[in-house]
Design a protein around this motif. Structure first.
Motif, PDB file in Angstrom:
ATOM      1  N   TYR A 112      56.386   0.946 -38.137  1.00 14.52           N
ATOM      2  CA  TYR A 112      55.799   0.947 -36.801  1.00 14.52           C
ATOM      3  C   TYR A 112      54.418   1.550 -36.923  1.00 14.52           C
ATOM      4  N   LYS A 116      52.720  -1.427 -32.823  1.00 20.52           N
ATOM      5  CA  LYS A 116      53.494  -2.616 -33.175  1.00 20.52           C
ATOM      6  C   LYS A 116      54.607  -2.275 -34.160  1.00 20.52           C
ATOM      7  N   TYR A 117      55.705  -3.020 -34.021  1.00 20.42           N
ATOM      8  CA  TYR A 117      56.751  -3.027 -35.037  1.00 20.42           C
ATOM      9  C   TYR A 117      56.410  -4.110 -36.059  1.00 20.42           C
ATOM     10  N   TYR A 118      56.658  -3.792 -37.324  1.00 21.55           N
ATOM     11  CA  TYR A 118      56.420  -4.742 -38.412  1.00 21.55           C
ATOM     12  C   TYR A 118      57.713  -4.917 -39.211  1.00 21.55           C
ATOM     13  N   GLN A 120      58.757  -6.984 -42.748  1.00 21.92           N
ATOM     14  CA  GLN A 120      58.333  -7.772 -43.899  1.00 21.92           C
ATOM     15  C   GLN A 120      59.572  -8.173 -44.685  1.00 21.92           C
ATOM     16  N   MET A 137      55.649 -11.758 -42.846  1.00 17.22           N
ATOM     17  CA  MET A 137      55.601 -10.642 -41.907  1.00 17.22           C
ATOM     18  C   MET A 137      55.778 -11.158 -40.484  1.00 17.22           C
ATOM     19  N   THR A 139      55.816  -9.478 -36.345  1.00 15.33           N
ATOM     20  CA  THR A 139      55.422  -8.296 -35.582  1.00 15.33           C
ATOM     21  C   THR A 139      55.952  -8.387 -34.154  1.00 15.33           C
ATOM     22  N   SER A 140      56.056  -7.232 -33.518  1.00 18.44           N
ATOM     23  CA  SER A 140      56.539  -7.177 -32.145  1.00 18.44           C
ATOM     24  C   SER A 140      55.974  -5.938 -31.471  1.00 18.44           C
ATOM     25  N   LYS A 141      55.654  -6.060 -30.195  1.00 15.92           N
ATOM     26  CA  LYS A 141      55.185  -4.903 -29.444  1.00 15.92           C
ATOM     27  C   LYS A 141      56.331  -4.066 -28.894  1.00 15.92           C
ATOM     28  N   TRP A 146      59.586 -11.183 -31.016  1.00 17.72           N
ATOM     29  CA  TRP A 146      58.923 -11.172 -32.318  1.00 17.72           C
ATOM     30  C   TRP A 146      58.038 -12.388 -32.519  1.00 17.72           C
ATOM     31  N   THR A 192      50.579  -2.810 -46.969  1.00 16.64           N
ATOM     32  CA  THR A 192      51.807  -3.560 -47.187  1.00 16.64           C
ATOM     33  C   THR A 192      51.806  -4.054 -48.627  1.00 16.64           C
ATOM     34  N   GLY A 223      45.250  -6.549 -36.337  1.00 12.07           N
ATOM     35  CA  GLY A 223      46.359  -7.432 -36.681  1.00 12.07           C
ATOM     36  C   GLY A 223      46.100  -8.345 -37.857  1.00 12.07           C
TER      37      GLY A 223
END
Length: 648
Positions: A112, A116-118, A120, A137, A139-141, A146, A192, A223
């Motif tokens: 996080y 954002k949540y990531y 992978q 990858m 992502t999500s807020k 997602w 990453t 991003g």
């Protein structure tokens, strides 16, 4: 022959014919004279007891065994877990997935950062360790909605003529393999990472220490991603024979500083052990203990957990370990990853598959002090059908990883997890903290004030991409909990726990969005997931009641009409009454005798029993139209309530 097996936390003496051996730390055996056996047995047994008295180690206390004949293991669920699908693999229509149509998706990592949540994960076309490989990858807020996964480390061409295991590369791509995916440096740079391994012949493995090297790139605040660099090479590879430059060539000084910091952080580089050279000086503990996760105790010692529930403790941030890592006593788990974490309430949890040879269910245990764990509680007990065949595609929710210390703190107190399902789809789980395993109060739930399912912290939710759980307007007006389903091989599901009761009543309203397709089962269950009462909105338009091995029709239901239910039960005599829109429609006995009930389940499909413990994971074929949705069915639940009941 007589030998003693010593594995850090136990000794075992056994007679094998007429010779004498001693096995130390599991592997090496040394022949000894017979007269020495008694002395050595006493010595090592005493030594083991002394170690146990002098050293702390994480261990499990209790007798909580998962029954693997059930996907949920008959384990009591953690109250309020939300399991959300990130990726649904799709070979037929890749534009509905990640665009490439690859169906082996596995080993997710989570972070996080910057709001954002990531997540992978690595991917292969069909099977495990099958070139080419790539890393993607999403992502999500909010952790619930997602983005479409994008390739961040694309397939890497192995130079023609590269040799390994007797094979010679010609138009070969690498295979990706990594146990860590993120690192946030002290200067704020988020990295990453991934790893390029070599599989040139059928005997090759990408994590045998004979690959190419580990790559890294920056995740920028807007991003986007920075250029790809190598951060660590395997023997025989360097800046002259690889396609990406070494990280020190970057003109971004903060990026270089972040990479240097990572390379000098033992708890991070320890996670590189499988892929790195077997004598790589960056790896503090070079024995092949896999997939480290860890947490800090109040005295700043680090408790480490590896695969197979192997554990040890470090006093110097992973530069050395107090004792040779060994199996944590009492934990029943084997070949999948575990995840260890200190939670926001100051307690500790280990998330794992509580089975020796299977990867279901996904469960956790909790500790107050980080050393003694108790109970085994359910996180995810669902196994949808594996839609696409592939080698080494184990069934079940597996390879769980959360957010490593330093890699972000999401809003709220929840623990976030990432995992793969059947090595095919990618999921996340949100676990409320403090972790509890039952409801203490009866329920009175309306949904007008609820804006999103993330606010339903006491509902257990299983929400696939093609069978989502949402808060939406019902056809009769007003908000409701909505279960939709267009997935021919999966379903949406919500559970609501109420206090374990011998006698109780529940009231709920259902508005079906259609009457000519789709299905909704409503079932009352006990803590082990054993059902006793089931009502069904069947796909043939009939409202039905489960009568043992048969189903009885109640009436024809209509689309858009409100159906108000009240179910009263008394488990003393296994009896229940069902009222529909204020009128009693049946009085019967449970279809399965249980002592009490403690949850109501709403599910848009039939209960699943496949795979079983006898299912061969390498058998079968692709399921028909696995990537093609069916006509969507929707069911709305505007209200739900439970209360005490005095009995009949």
């Amino acid at each position: 022959m007589c030998f003693i097996e010593y594995s850090g936390w136990y000794c075992r003496l056994a007679n094998v014919r007429d010779k004498s051996f001693i096995a130390i730390k599991g592997q090496k055996m040394v022949q000894l004279g017979k007269n020495a056996i008694v002395f050595i047995a006493i010595y090592f047994f005493g030594l083991n007891c002394a170690i146990a008295q002098q050293q702390d180690t994480a261990h499990f206390v209790g007798d909580a065994t998962a029954n693997l004949d059930y996907h949920h293991g008959q384990l009591p669920p953690v109250l309020g877990v939300h399991n959300i699908q990130v990726l649904r693999a799709n070979r037929e229509n890749p534009e509905m997935a990640e665009g490439t149509g690859w169906t082996y998706n596995h080993a997710p990592n989570m972070a996080y950062w910057n709001g954002k949540y990531y997540v992978q994960y690595l991917s292969d076309p069909v099977s495990e360790h099958e070139p080419p490989g790539q890393t993607l990858m999403a992502t999500s807020k909010d952790g619930y909605n997602w983005s479409t996964p994008e390739v961040i480390f694309p397939p890497y061409k192995v130079p023609d003529g590269t040799r390994k295991n007797g094979g010679v590369a010609k138009d070969v791509r690498s295979v990706m393999h990594q146990r860590m995916g993120f690192y946030k440096a002290d200067n704020g740079t988020m990295l990453t990472l991934a790893y390029h391994g070599l599989v040139i012949t059928d005997e090759g493995d990408p994590n045998d220490g004979k690959g190419i090297g580990r790559v890294v790139r920056e995740i920028k605040k807007d991003g986007s991603y920075g250029s790809i660099y190598f951060i660590n090479y395997n023997n025989g590879w360097d800046n002259d024979n690889t396609y990406y430059p070494y990280y020190t060539e970057s003109d971004n000084q903060k990026f270089v500083e972040a990479c240097n910091e990572l390379r000098n952080t033992p708890l991070m580089t320890q996670q590189w052990v499988e892929e790195a050279d077997r004598d790589d000086p960056l790896i503090p503990l070079q024995e092949q203990f896999k997939a480290l996760s860890y947490y800090h105790l109040p005295d700043d010692r680090v408790v480490g957990f590896w695969k197979h529930a192997v554990t040890s403790i470090s006093e110097d941030e992973g530069r050395s370990w107090e004792y040779h890592p060994g199996r944590a006593p009492g934990f029943r788990t084997a070949n999948a990853k575990q995840w260890a974490q200190r939670t926001s309430d100051g307690r500790y949890t280990l998330v794992y598959n509580p089975a020796e040879e299977y990867r279901w269910p996904l469960a956790l245990s909790v500790s107050n002090d980080g050393l003694e764990f108790r109970k085994v509680l359910l996180v995810n007990g669902e196994i949808p059908p594996r839609r696409y065949i592939g080698d080494y595609k184990s069934y079940g929710p597996q390879y769980v990883r959360g957010i490593l210390p330093g890699n972000g703190n999401p809003p709220g107190d929840n623990m976030w997890l990432s995992y793969s399902m059947n090595k095919e789809d990618i999921w996340v789980g949100s676990v409320p903290v403090p972790i509890t395993d039952g409801a203490s109060m009866h329920v009175s739930q309306g949904f007008e004030a609820v804006s999103d399912i993330k606010d339903l912290q006491k509902w257990n939710i299983y929400s696939p991409l093609w069978a989502p759980v949402k808060i939406e307007e019902a056809p009769t007006g007003g908000k409701g909990l909505t279960l939709s389903d267009r997935d021919r091989y999966d379903y949406s599901r919500v559970d609501r726990l109420f206090p374990q009761s011998v006698k109780a009543a529940t009231e709920f309203t259902v508005v079906p969005g259609q009457a000519d397709h789709g299905q909704l089962d409503i079932e009352l269950q006990d803590a082990k997931g054993t059902g006793a009462i089931r009502i069904m909105f069947a796909e043939d338009g009939n409202l039905k009641l489960k009568l043992g091995p048969k189903n009885g029709n109640i009436l024809k239901y209509e689309a858009g009409k409100e159906y108000r239910f009240r179910i009263e039960y008394d488990a003393t005599n296994w009896e229940y009454a069902v009222y529909l829109n204020g009128e009693q429609i049946t009085f019967r006995r449970f279809y399965a005798a249980v002592d009490n009930l403690s949850r109501v389940v709403f599910r848009t499909g039939e209960r699943r029993y496949f795979p079983t413990i006898d299912t061969m994971e390498d058998k079968g074929k692709d399921l028909e139209q696995a990537g093609v949705p069916v006509r969507e069915a929707t069911f709305h639940i505007p209200s739900f309530k439970t209360e005490t009941f005095e009995g009949f």
